[in-house]
Design a protein around this motif. Structure first.
Motif, PDB file in Angstrom:
ATOM      1  N   VAL A 261      54.783  33.523  35.866  1.00 35.23           N
ATOM      2  CA  VAL A 261      53.579  33.106  35.147  1.00 35.23           C
ATOM      3  C   VAL A 261      53.963  32.869  33.691  1.00 35.23           C
ATOM      4  O   VAL A 261      55.054  33.234  33.239  1.00 35.23           O
TER       5      VAL A 261
ATOM      6  N   PHE B 294      43.276  45.460  33.155  1.00 33.11           N
ATOM      7  CA  PHE B 294      42.841  44.338  33.982  1.00 33.11           C
ATOM      8  C   PHE B 294      42.096  44.797  35.234  1.00 33.11           C
ATOM      9  O   PHE B 294      41.514  43.959  35.934  1.00 33.11           O
TER      10      PHE B 294
ATOM     11  N   TYR C 272      39.686  37.846  41.033  1.00 34.52           N
ATOM     12  CA  TYR C 272      40.438  37.062  40.054  1.00 34.52           C
ATOM     13  C   TYR C 272      41.677  37.841  39.643  1.00 34.52           C
ATOM     14  O   TYR C 272      41.586  38.976  39.178  1.00 34.52           O
ATOM     15  N   LYS C 273      42.846  37.235  39.845  1.00 34.35           N
ATOM     16  CA  LYS C 273      44.131  37.829  39.467  1.00 34.35           C
ATOM     17  C   LYS C 273      44.293  39.255  39.989  1.00 34.35           C
ATOM     18  O   LYS C 273      44.745  40.158  39.289  1.00 34.35           O
ATOM     19  N   GLY C 274      43.895  39.450  41.239  1.00 37.46           N
ATOM     20  CA  GLY C 274      44.106  40.736  41.882  1.00 37.46           C
ATOM     21  C   GLY C 274      43.050  41.780  41.623  1.00 37.46           C
ATOM     22  O   GLY C 274      43.140  42.892  42.156  1.00 37.46           O
ATOM     23  N   SER C 275      42.026  41.475  40.816  1.00 34.16           N
ATOM     24  CA  SER C 275      40.962  42.429  40.509  1.00 34.16           C
ATOM     25  C   SER C 275      39.686  42.058  41.262  1.00 34.16           C
ATOM     26  O   SER C 275      39.437  40.887  41.546  1.00 34.16           O
TER      27      SER C 275
ATOM     28  N   SER D 234      39.593  34.677  25.712  1.00 36.99           N
ATOM     29  CA  SER D 234      39.713  35.651  26.793  1.00 36.99           C
ATOM     30  C   SER D 234      40.013  37.049  26.248  1.00 36.99           C
ATOM     31  O   SER D 234      39.491  38.048  26.747  1.00 36.99           O
TER      32      SER D 234
ATOM     33  N   SER E 284      50.997  45.039  47.178  1.00 35.02           N
ATOM     34  CA  SER E 284      51.371  44.255  46.001  1.00 35.02           C
ATOM     35  C   SER E 284      52.505  44.968  45.271  1.00 35.02           C
ATOM     36  O   SER E 284      52.680  46.182  45.411  1.00 35.02           O
TER      37      SER E 284
ATOM     38  N   ARG F 146      52.872  34.228  30.906  1.00 35.20           N
ATOM     39  CA  ARG F 146      53.048  35.434  30.100  1.00 35.20           C
ATOM     40  C   ARG F 146      54.424  36.058  30.289  1.00 35.20           C
ATOM     41  O   ARG F 146      54.962  36.699  29.376  1.00 35.20           O
TER      42      ARG F 146
ATOM     43  N   ARG G 251      56.883  38.216  37.980  1.00 35.57           N
ATOM     44  CA  ARG G 251      55.865  37.242  38.358  1.00 35.57           C
ATOM     45  C   ARG G 251      56.125  35.969  37.578  1.00 35.57           C
ATOM     46  O   ARG G 251      56.345  36.007  36.364  1.00 35.57           O
TER      47      ARG G 251
ATOM     48  N   GLY H 216      54.647  32.920  41.875  1.00 31.19           N
ATOM     49  CA  GLY H 216      53.550  32.681  40.950  1.00 31.19           C
ATOM     50  C   GLY H 216      53.336  31.203  40.732  1.00 31.19           C
ATOM     51  O   GLY H 216      54.083  30.351  41.260  1.00 31.19           O
TER      52      GLY H 216
END
Length: 400
Positions: free
Chosen positions: A206, A101, A68-71, A133, A15, A208, A204, A236
């Motif tokens: 996204v 995260f 979720y989201k790479g975690s 969140s 990544s 954010r 990315r 993304g």
């Protein structure tokens, strides 16, 4: 004194991103300083087991899948047997987790504390306080960092954010910025096209990172400058929206989507540009603008989070996070490029190289390790005032 260090993060190569680059470069510098460094992350596709990277960096790709989201999925105790085995086998003295995260980082620090191992945590992001969140994440972060020996943030804004949302005493938080491999990110004026103005963004795609702002900006900028082209690297969920925008405004020949880039390819894309634009809505540091400035590009960025601390005013145009304000920033960058007194690409590179060095980051991180290994938890260590922006103090040896 030499340490046995275990870096832990869900975010690592193959990544790509700021956290991945930070963990790799810091590990390489610590290895060069004589420390033992291993790295623990989750599996990536068929990349499972032990791999060795540059200079013998040992990486454990644990058989956990991203949830979720790479975690990885937070389970608290299912990671204990394997992580405990790794920590004992490698005789780890310090566990260094990266990114709020990263579930794997928090669980590794939890297990390490139970085994009597010192823990350090680096926060690379900013969080809000009002949305659901953020409230949930901040509550979990308070629990995770309650007994961590020391925290590191990449900017003073990030430090204030971490202290407030995680209820960490300020004397247990140090500020150590990101850096850039200036030898790898060098200008190449011959790669630029003289018949156009090339604007680069690598991020990315996204919300954010300001993908919606970019979608609003592209038609405005292309309408104002007939010779302006955009190079967009990264992937993304917002990529399809950006592609639809370019098709709607008939700009397919002026906007090039490069997709996901390897970090080794980023420099080759940057040197093709004249201006780098960062549209982020929140950033703790933004290593991308440092890499762009090191390659000699002019930088236009939203003035959010820790971004105003990163570069001196004459190397960056700061704007509000709106399309019109970003367009004004582009206007200023285009107008400045026509002035004869503009700082040359190689001069920008030399200035950035003097400001940000990974060796300095590693030295300051080593100082944090030594402070935790040599002192018991208790009285706060000697600290310095917040002072001015990091780019003014980057050479101060006392900054950690």
């Amino acid at each position: 004194m030499k340490y046995s260090i275990c870096m832990v993060s869900d975010f690592f190569y193959p990544s790509s991103g700021g956290v991945e680059a930070h963990v790799f470069q810091l590990s390489q510098c610590l290895l060069a300083m004589g420390h033992k460094v291993i790295l623990v992350t989750h599996s990536y596709g068929n990349r499972v087991g032990i791999r060795y990277m540059t200079n013998g960096l040992k990486v454990y790709y644990c058989p956990y899948k991203a949830f979720y989201k790479g975690s990885v999925l937070p389970t608290m105790f299912t990671t204990l047997p394997l992580l405990r085995h790794i920590l004992i086998r490698e005789q780890v003295e310090i566990v260094h987790g990266h990114s709020a995260f990263s579930t794997l980082a928090h669980e590794a620090m939890l297990h390490a504390r139970g085994m009597g191992i010192k823990t350090v945590f680096t926060d690379h992001s900013l969080f809000g306080f009002a949305d659901a969140s953020a409230i949930i994440t901040n509550n979990f972060l308070q629990v995770s960092l309650a007994d961590v020996d020391h925290c590191i943030c990449v900017s003073y804004t990030g430090k204030e954010n971490t202290v407030l949302r995680a209820s960490v005493p300020s004397h247990r938080v140090s500020v150590i910025p990101n850096a850039v491999d200036s030898a790898a990110f060098t200008p190449d004026p011959a790669r630029k096209r003289q018949d156009r103005i090339t604007v680069v963004m690598i991020s990315r795609l996204v919300y954010r990172k300001g993908a919606d702002l970019l979608a609003a900006l592209i038609p405005l900028a292309c309408r104002r400058y007939s010779q302006m082209h955009f190079l967009i690297g990264g992937d993304g969920p917002k990529r399809s929206m950006l592609e639809e925008t370019t098709e709607k405004h008939h700009l397919a020949d002026r906007v090039t989507f490069l997709g996901e880039l390897k970090h080794s390819d980023v420099r080759d894309v940057l040197v093709q540009g004249d201006i780098y634009i960062n549209c982020s809505l929140t950033e703790a540091f933004c290593i991308a603008i440092v890499e762009a400035a090191s390659c000699g590009l002019q930088v236009v960025s939203t003035s959010v989070g820790g971004v105003p601390e990163v570069l001196p005013p004459d190397l960056i145009w700061l704007t509000e996070p709106t399309a019109q304000s970003l367009l004004s920033g582009l206007d200023a960058a285009v107008a400045a490029s026509a002035r004869p007194g503009l700082c040359s690409p190689w001069e920008r590179h030399r200035r950035v190289a003097a400001m940000y060095q990974w060796q300095e980051v590693a030295t300051r991180t080593e100082r944090v390790y030594g402070r935790q290994s040599g002192q018991r938890r208790g009285a706060p260590p000697a600290s310095r005032s917040r002072g001015t922006c990091p780019w003014r103090l980057c050479r101060a040896s006392s900054w950690s």
